[in-house]
Write an enzyme that holds these catalytic residues in place. Structure first.
Site, PDB file in Angstrom:
ATOM      1  N   THR A 169      50.351  40.253  46.759  1.00  0.00           N
ATOM      2  CA  THR A 169      51.172  40.793  47.720  1.00  0.00           C
ATOM      3  C   THR A 169      50.482  42.095  48.600  1.00  0.00           C
ATOM      4  OG1 THR A 169      53.388  41.853  48.179  1.00  0.00           O
ATOM      5  CG2 THR A 169      52.269  42.607  46.141  1.00  0.00           C
TER       6      THR A 169
ATOM      7  N   THR B  93      56.264  37.706  48.940  1.00  0.00           N
ATOM      8  CA  THR B  93      55.193  38.006  47.741  1.00  0.00           C
ATOM      9  C   THR B  93      55.144  36.461  47.230  1.00  0.00           C
ATOM     10  OG1 THR B  93      55.702  40.123  47.461  1.00  0.00           O
ATOM     11  CG2 THR B  93      54.851  39.109  45.496  1.00  0.00           C
TER      12      THR B  93
ATOM     13  N   SER C 194      53.701  39.639  54.101  1.00  0.00           N
ATOM     14  CA  SER C 194      53.729  40.190  53.010  1.00  0.00           C
ATOM     15  C   SER C 194      52.870  39.864  51.827  1.00  0.00           C
ATOM     16  CB  SER C 194      55.240  39.983  52.279  1.00  0.00           C
ATOM     17  OG  SER C 194      55.606  41.183  51.517  1.00  0.00           O
TER      18      SER C 194
HETATM   19  C1  SD4 Z   1      56.685  44.855  45.969  1.00  0.00           C
HETATM   20  N1  SD4 Z   1      57.411  42.975  44.781  1.00  0.00           N
HETATM   21  O1  SD4 Z   1      55.394  45.246  46.316  1.00  0.00           O
HETATM   22  C2  SD4 Z   1      56.587  43.288  46.042  1.00  0.00           C
HETATM   23  C3  SD4 Z   1      57.101  42.963  47.374  1.00  0.00           C
HETATM   24  C4  SD4 Z   1      57.988  41.592  47.473  1.00  0.00           C
HETATM   25  O2  SD4 Z   1      58.201  40.008  48.588  1.00  0.00           O
HETATM   26  O3  SD4 Z   1      58.033  40.830  46.556  1.00  0.00           O
HETATM   27  N2  SD4 Z   1      57.801  41.411  48.655  1.00  0.00           N
HETATM   28  O4  SD4 Z   1      57.459  45.588  45.543  1.00  0.00           O
END
Ligand code: SD4
Length: 332
Positions: free
Chosen positions: A205, A187, A78
């Site tokens: 991310t 992330t 991720s």
């Molecule tokens: C998102 N907040 O692109 C990020 C994804 C995330 O662990 O936190 N993944 O929505």
């Protein structure tokens, strides 16, 4: 310090099942937090950030160095290299970096560059702008001398091809969560505060796995995935970005801290607000916040169980802790 007593205890009940025991450290008592980051793999990022801070004394250097670790890790699906692609097979990266003097740089939907956090830093330092996206961000990065890197690993490509066979695109649901445990959320948000109360933060991310092409989550948006405010504190987010963006989550937490809330209370308030606002729409979604104030006090809170975070103190000792969550764990 609230992180030690409340959350470390919680780890025994809810977090231990989700984490390999060897990766859980004890927090030394009385220590003030220096660097905090999302998820258990944040421990490795914190170590790199701490080493960099020792070398240069710069918090912005530190959070950038920390972000590099998961960005370069092919097993982290991720963030950065090895991140899962969008539904069309393109790995697109989002990142933001911010200090406590109003300097901010961000990129979104950036392709072919290994360290989007460093491109974000260049945006901050070399342009009059705060945010570059897509092809423009890529062009800027290449002009700045960042090498072109193929980010789609064979493993991530295989996962995407597998997903293509059966999965339907559901823009609201959290695809990562449906596929497995909350630990699939990878992330990294990393925020730091030194003994003088100076602050910095970074968030990077590859976004939601198999997202619609062009989709940008909360992470690179100032006030959503990250917020830093002088003399107050910093906050960062992970989970379903749409839910964080809706309430400008990190900005909300920082303003709650400005109004006198502890980091923990501020994170909890933001989660409660999402739960109330969204009701059943966030039944299966994970949203988690992590914050630090200028005294080095840390707080974290999540919608669902399973969110962990890494805390490194001024002496370099690191703890991995499980956050409290609104929804109870179903594992025990
Ligand atoms: C998102 N907040 O692109 C990020 C994804 C995330 O662990 O936190 N993944 O929505």
């Amino acid at each position: 310090m609230e992180i030690r007593r409340r959350d470390a205890l919680k780890l025994g009940a809810a977090g231990a099942a989700a984490l390999p025991a060897a990766r859980v450290f004890a927090q030394p008592s009385g220590a003030r937090a220096l660097i905090v980051s999302t998820w258990d793999f944040g421990a490795a990022a914190n170590a790199a950030a701490y080493a960099q801070w020792k070398k240069s004394g710069s918090l912005i250097d530190a959070v950038e160095a920390g972000a590099w670790v998961p960005e370069a890790d092919p097993t982290n699906h991720s963030v950065g290299y090895g991140g899962y692609p969008d539904r069309d097979g393109h790995v697109t990266l989002d990142a933001i970096i911010m200090d406590d003097r109003g300097n901010v740089g961000a990129v979104a939907a950036l392709e072919d560059v290994l360290h989007p956090i460093s491109v974000a830093r260049r945006v901050m330092e070399k342009t009059p702008h705060t945010f570059l996206v897509g092809e423009g961000a890529r062009q800027f990065a290449l002009e700045q001398g960042f090498p072109r890197t193929k980010l789609l690993t064979p493993e991530a490509e295989a996962a995407w091809r597998d997903w293509l066979k059966t999965a339907k695109y559901r823009p609201i649901a959290n695809i990562e969560n449906q596929r497995g445990s909350a630990l699939d959320h990878d992330t990294i948000g990393i925020v730091a505060c030194d003994a003088g109360g100076r602050l910095a933060g970074a968030c990077t991310t590859s976004g939601m796995a198999f997202k619609l092409r062009g989709r940008v989550g909360d992470s690179p948006q100032a006030g959503c995935g990250l917020m830093v405010e002088p003399d107050v504190g910093a906050a960062t987010a992970t989970g379903v970005g749409e839910e964080v963006t809706r309430i400008a989550g990190s900005a909300r937490i920082v303003s709650s801290m400005r109004a006198g809330m502890s980091p923990m209370a501020a994170c909890r308030e933001a989660v409660l607000h999402i739960a109330k606002l969204r009701g059943d729409a966030v039944k299966d979604a994970q949203v988690a916040f992590l914050a630090i104030n200028r005294e080095g006090l840390v707080g974290a809170y999540a919608l669902q169980p399973g969110f962990t975070y890494a805390v490194t103190d001024m002496g370099g000792a690191t703890s991995v802790l499980a956050a409290e969550s609104l929804r109870p764990s179903t594992k025990n």
